[in-house]
Design a protein around this motif. Structure first.
Motif, mmCIF file in Angstrom:
data_model
loop_
_atom_site.group_PDB
_atom_site.id
_atom_site.type_symbol
_atom_site.label_atom_id
_atom_site.label_comp_id
_atom_site.label_asym_id
_atom_site.label_seq_id
_atom_site.Cartn_x
_atom_site.Cartn_y
_atom_site.Cartn_z
ATOM 1 N N GLN B 3 0.817 -1.191 0.000
ATOM 2 C CA GLN B 3 0.000 0.000 0.000
ATOM 3 C C GLN B 3 0.857 1.250 0.000
ATOM 4 N N TYR B 25 0.499 6.558 -0.351
ATOM 5 C CA TYR B 25 -0.361 5.389 -0.260
ATOM 6 C C TYR B 25 -1.556 5.571 -1.176
ATOM 7 N N LYS B 26 -2.358 4.498 -1.323
ATOM 8 C CA LYS B 26 -3.343 4.507 -2.396
ATOM 9 C C LYS B 26 -4.793 4.642 -1.928
ATOM 10 N N THR B 27 -5.123 4.035 -0.787
ATOM 11 C CA THR B 27 -6.527 4.015 -0.375
ATOM 12 C C THR B 27 -6.722 4.777 0.930
ATOM 13 N N SER B 28 -7.964 4.943 1.325
ATOM 14 C CA SER B 28 -8.260 5.621 2.591
ATOM 15 C C SER B 28 -7.680 4.842 3.761
ATOM 16 N N ILE B 29 -7.259 5.568 4.772
ATOM 17 C CA ILE B 29 -6.609 4.932 5.913
ATOM 18 C C ILE B 29 -7.247 5.363 7.227
ATOM 19 N N SER B 51 -5.743 9.626 10.998
ATOM 20 C CA SER B 51 -6.165 10.262 9.745
ATOM 21 C C SER B 51 -6.682 11.676 9.947
ATOM 22 N N THR B 67 -3.845 13.823 3.938
ATOM 23 C CA THR B 67 -4.765 12.809 3.418
ATOM 24 C C THR B 67 -5.295 13.178 2.032
ATOM 25 N N LYS B 70 -2.705 11.863 -0.013
ATOM 26 C CA LYS B 70 -2.366 10.489 0.353
ATOM 27 C C LYS B 70 -0.851 10.342 0.518
ATOM 28 N N THR B 91 0.325 1.395 6.577
ATOM 29 C CA THR B 91 -1.039 1.889 6.647
ATOM 30 C C THR B 91 -1.971 0.757 7.044
ATOM 31 N N ALA B 93 -5.371 -1.330 6.761
ATOM 32 C CA ALA B 93 -6.427 -1.695 5.833
ATOM 33 C C ALA B 93 -7.507 -2.396 6.644
ATOM 34 N N SER B 95 -10.868 -4.471 7.132
ATOM 35 C CA SER B 95 -11.695 -5.396 6.372
ATOM 36 C C SER B 95 -12.347 -6.391 7.317
#
Lengths: 113, 113
Positions: B3, B25-29, B51, B67, B70, B91, B93, B95
């Motif tokens: 990430q 980084y690529k996605t929301s954290i 965040s 943010t 990113k 970071t 993730a 899930s």
């Protein structure tokens, strides 16, 4: 207060063999995560155990399996070893499901010949 | 895939200079963490920034988080030879109710006396 302990520190195996690595988490921690770190790379997430169940898994084949015991210690098993499995295997513990922050052991250096 | 991506991959400075490492980084954290690794050893947690925070300090360490871009940066002021290590951003993730930490490839810092 013992930190994360891993055993063995070094291991040499032959391609096709099976290996078991062990980890005792930091006192008071209940979550164990395993990472694989190839030379010069960042740690790659293998899986995470909480309450004796695998809760999260990274992009690793089924040859990689694990277990968490009632005392929160954990094992990582790798079957049918490949040369590419040679790496530093890191165990990290934390409290609860939030992974913040992780406490790492010094790892097991696995060499597959 | 990882990430976070650190930049630069390697950094060489003299004692007393400041060292700046960047992470994208690529996605929301939920949060971003920085870790340090001495050669062949386990990782040590340095600092966590949530965040909703923009900057955080810990001793000679200063971390920023943007943010919208990113990205994050780690600044080590008045570096010492003992700061020589690899530095990783990580970071979270989220899930299925569980967090896992995803690490970047790291920045290798060398501080020369």
């Amino acid at each position: 207060d013992a930190g994360v302990t891993q055993s063995p520190t070094h291991l040499i195996k032959t391609r096709g063999q099976q290996v078991t690595l062990r980890c005792s988490p930091k006192s008071g921690h209940d979550t164990v995560s395993w990472y694989q770190q190839a030379l010069g790379q960042g740690p790659q997430f293998i899986f995470q155990y909480y309450e004796e169940e695998e809760r999260q898994r990274g992009n690793f084949p089924d040859r990689f399996s694990g277990h968490q015991f009632p005392n929160y210690s954990s094992e990582l098993n790798v079957n049918a070893l490949l040369l590419g499995d040679s790496a530093l295997y890191l165990c990290a513990s934390s409290l609860g499901r939030n992974n913040s922050p992780l406490h790492f052991g010094n790892g097991t250096r696995l060499t597959v010949t | 895939s990882q990430q976070g991506e650190e930049d630069p991959q390697a950094l060489s400075i003299q004692e007393g200079e400041n060292a700046t490492m960047n992470c994208s980084y690529k996605t929301s954290i939920n949060n971003l963490q920085w870790y340090r690794q001495n050669s062949g050893r386990g990782l040590v947690h340095l600092i966590l920034i949530r965040s909703n925070e923009r900057e955080k300090h810990s001793g000679r360490l200063r971390v920023t988080l943007d943010t919208s871009k990113k990205s994050s940066s780690l600044l080590i002021t008045a570096s010492r030879a003992a700061d020589t290590a690899s530095y990783f951003c990580a970071t979270t993730a989220f899930s299925g109710g569980y967090n896992k930490l995803i690490f970047g490839a790291g920045t290798r810092l060398a501080v020369h006396p």
